[in-house]
Design a protein around this motif. Structure first.
Motif, PDB file in Angstrom:
ATOM      1  N   ASP A 230      -5.844  -0.551   0.625  1.00 15.27           N
ATOM      2  CA  ASP A 230      -6.912   0.442   0.779  1.00 15.27           C
ATOM      3  C   ASP A 230      -8.262  -0.273   0.928  1.00 15.27           C
ATOM      4  OD1 ASP A 230      -8.918   2.366   0.411  1.00 15.27           O
ATOM      5  OD2 ASP A 230      -7.597   3.609  -0.829  1.00 15.27           O
ATOM      6  N   LYS A 232     -11.213   0.674   0.512  1.00 14.94           N
ATOM      7  CA  LYS A 232     -12.166   0.944  -0.569  1.00 14.94           C
ATOM      8  C   LYS A 232     -11.865   0.050  -1.776  1.00 14.94           C
ATOM      9  CE  LYS A 232     -11.366   5.483   0.051  1.00 14.94           C
ATOM     10  NZ  LYS A 232     -10.899   5.487   1.439  1.00 14.94           N
ATOM     11  N   GLU A 233     -10.573  -0.195  -1.979  1.00 12.97           N
ATOM     12  CA  GLU A 233     -10.204  -1.100  -3.075  1.00 12.97           C
ATOM     13  C   GLU A 233     -10.514  -2.547  -2.723  1.00 12.97           C
ATOM     14  OE1 GLU A 233      -6.169  -0.238  -4.216  1.00 12.97           O
ATOM     15  OE2 GLU A 233      -6.725   1.837  -4.637  1.00 12.97           O
ATOM     16  N   VAL A 236     -14.031  -3.448  -3.507  1.00 15.27           N
ATOM     17  CA  VAL A 236     -14.301  -3.697  -4.916  1.00 15.27           C
ATOM     18  C   VAL A 236     -13.591  -4.961  -5.418  1.00 15.27           C
ATOM     19  CG1 VAL A 236     -14.130  -2.726  -7.241  1.00 15.27           C
ATOM     20  CG2 VAL A 236     -14.500  -1.207  -5.286  1.00 15.27           C
ATOM     21  N   ASN A 237     -12.346  -5.134  -4.974  1.00 15.03           N
ATOM     22  CA  ASN A 237     -11.502  -6.152  -5.610  1.00 15.03           C
ATOM     23  C   ASN A 237     -11.330  -7.468  -4.869  1.00 15.03           C
ATOM     24  OD1 ASN A 237     -10.981  -4.341  -7.671  1.00 15.03           O
ATOM     25  ND2 ASN A 237      -9.229  -3.449  -6.618  1.00 15.03           N
TER      26      ASN A 237
END
Ligand SMILES: Nc1ncnc2c1ncn2[C@@H]1O[C@H](COP(=O)(O)OP(=O)(O)O)[C@@H](O)[C@H]1O
Ligand SMILES: [Mg+2]
Length: 258
Positions: A230, A232-233, A236-237
């Protein structure tokens, strides 16, 4: 019955190139039913080449592309054609026939691949045009349409045969941000309305985050994928600076525009 969810597409150990020139190697990923799957990476890294190998236009140098478990490049010609009929493709350029009206453009795949009557084809064309927000625009020629309208007609043509999977190559190229957002909304609507799976090649961050739920990130330098999942993940990650830089590029400029 086997109740495990089978991926719609599995890409296994894929290498891609032109002659001796290696574009990408060791690609491994799956696209699941209902995904809006983004193929991302900088310009020239090999996104379109990957897409071509997924829609049957370019044979990989190594590896497999499976559709519902069946290996496309191991099928005979008839098998490949049957699989390709289940794909809808929207090319980068849109590529409508300028001498044909919107309705005639959308009718083309139905005339080529089905035995439907003229009347039935007209009904489907009307339905598909209304699905992309162009009800009653059958008789307009491409020269009389805006860029956004041409994309919509191309999309209506891509979904004419009720595809299981819709592939897009840079769908928002040439569109202003507003039309680009509208196209993203339309892609979501079609995914939900048709129950289709969507694969999109793009480097447009707005689209990536707005509609993507799964992805692969192609890296030009190492010539392989360096992230998946994903977007969006990943934002962040992901610890990889190349992914982070790609996903946050131009952020301050975009905020200024708002
Ligand atoms: N038909 C071709 N013959 C030889 N090289 C090609 C061909 N098409 C693309 N390439 C090269 O393959 C690389 C990847 O291209 P492409 O898949 O179009 O990248 P992207 O879609 O990510 O911009 C580029 O270096 C490009 O020049
Ligand atoms: Mg490309």
């Amino acid at each position: 019955m086997d109740t495990t969810v089978q991926p719609v597409i599995e890409v296994k150990d894929l290498d891609l190139g032109y002659g001796d020139y290696v574009v990408m190697k060791d690609l491994v990923f799956s696209v699941n039913k209902g995904d809006i799957f983004i193929v991302m990476g900088v310009s020239g890294c090999g996104k379109s080449t990957l897409l071509k190998s997924m829609i049957g236009l370019k044979e990989p140098s190594r590896g497999k592309v499976l559709f519902y478990g069946k290996s496309f490049w191991d099928e005979d010609e008839q098998g490949q054609q049957d699989m390709m009929r289940r794909f809808g493709v929207l090319y980068q350029s849109g590529a409508l026939w300028s001498s044909l009206t919107a309705g005639e453009n959308v009718a083309l795949p139905l005339q080529l691949y089905t035995k439907l009557s003229k009347q039935q084809i007209q009904e489907i064309v009307a339905l598909k045009l209304s699905l992309v927000g162009l009800e009653g625009h059958e008789d307009v020629f491409p020269s009389g349409m805006s860029g956004g309208m041409c994309k919509r007609v191309s999309l209506a043509r891509a979904i004419a045969l009720d595809p299981d999977i819709i592939f897009f190559d840079e769908p928002s190229s040439g569109l202003d941000p507003i039309n680009s957002r509208k196209l993203d909304d339309l892609i979501l609507e079609l995914r939900d309305g048709l129950g289709a799976t969507v694969v999109i090649v793009t480097h447009e961050l707005a689209s990536i985050f707005a509609i993507g739920n799964n992805s692969v990130f192609l890296d030009e330098t190492s010539k392989t994928m360096i992230a998946a999942g994903d977007p969006k993940e990943l934002l962040v990650n992901s610890r990889d600076p190349r992914v982070a830089q790609f996903l946050t590029r131009g952020k301050s400029d975009e905020q200024k525009d708002k």
